[in-house]
Scaffold this motif. Structure first.
Motif, short mmCIF file in Angstrom:
data_model
loop_
_atom_site.label_atom_id
_atom_site.label_comp_id
_atom_site.label_asym_id
_atom_site.label_seq_id
_atom_site.Cartn_x
_atom_site.Cartn_y
_atom_site.Cartn_z
N ASP A 223 1.68 -11.98 7.60
CA ASP A 223 2.33 -12.04 8.92
C ASP A 223 2.92 -10.70 9.36
N ARG A 224 3.12 -9.76 8.44
CA ARG A 224 3.61 -8.42 8.81
C ARG A 224 2.50 -7.37 8.69
N LEU A 225 1.27 -7.82 8.85
CA LEU A 225 0.12 -6.93 8.70
C LEU A 225 -0.72 -6.96 9.97
N VAL A 226 -0.98 -5.77 10.49
CA VAL A 226 -1.84 -5.62 11.66
C VAL A 226 -3.04 -4.77 11.25
N LYS A 227 -4.23 -5.24 11.57
CA LYS A 227 -5.45 -4.49 11.25
C LYS A 227 -5.93 -3.79 12.51
N ILE A 228 -6.18 -2.50 12.39
CA ILE A 228 -6.64 -1.69 13.51
C ILE A 228 -8.01 -1.11 13.16
N ALA A 229 -9.00 -1.42 13.97
CA ALA A 229 -10.34 -0.87 13.76
C ALA A 229 -10.39 0.53 14.32
#
Length: 96
Positions: A42-48
């Protein structure tokens, strides 16, 4: 909460860094070519993005407090971020 951008988080040191950061109170943004190769949280954002593209890196830096670059290849963050932003290396003090 501190925001950390981890470049190269899909395996090895980057994945271990991600897991440790999530054990603390850090919000992690993972800069990846392949989004499916990392855990969900929930505190993880994935950026391509592509670390060789300065615009991709600058875009990923928005709202970030700390960058951990463990891509295994040289990356000139100073050239991307500009001379006014300090860069710290693991083997030396501030550069820039």
């Amino acid at each position: 909460m501190n925001n950390i951008l981890i470049m190269g988080a899909s395996s090895g040191i980057g994945l271990a860094t991600t897991k440790l950061a999530l054990e603390g109170d850090l919000r992690c943004c993972l800069f990846l070519v392949l989004l499916g190769r990392c855990p969900s949280h929930d505190r993880l954002v994935k950026i391509a993005g592509d670390a060789r593209d300065a615009d991709h890196v600058r875009g990923a830096m928005s709202g970030i407090d700390v960058v951990v670059q463990v891509l295994g290849v040289p990356l000139n963050l100073q050239a991307i971020l500009g001379p006014d932003r300090p860069i710290f290396g693991s083997d030396q003090g501030p550069r820039g």
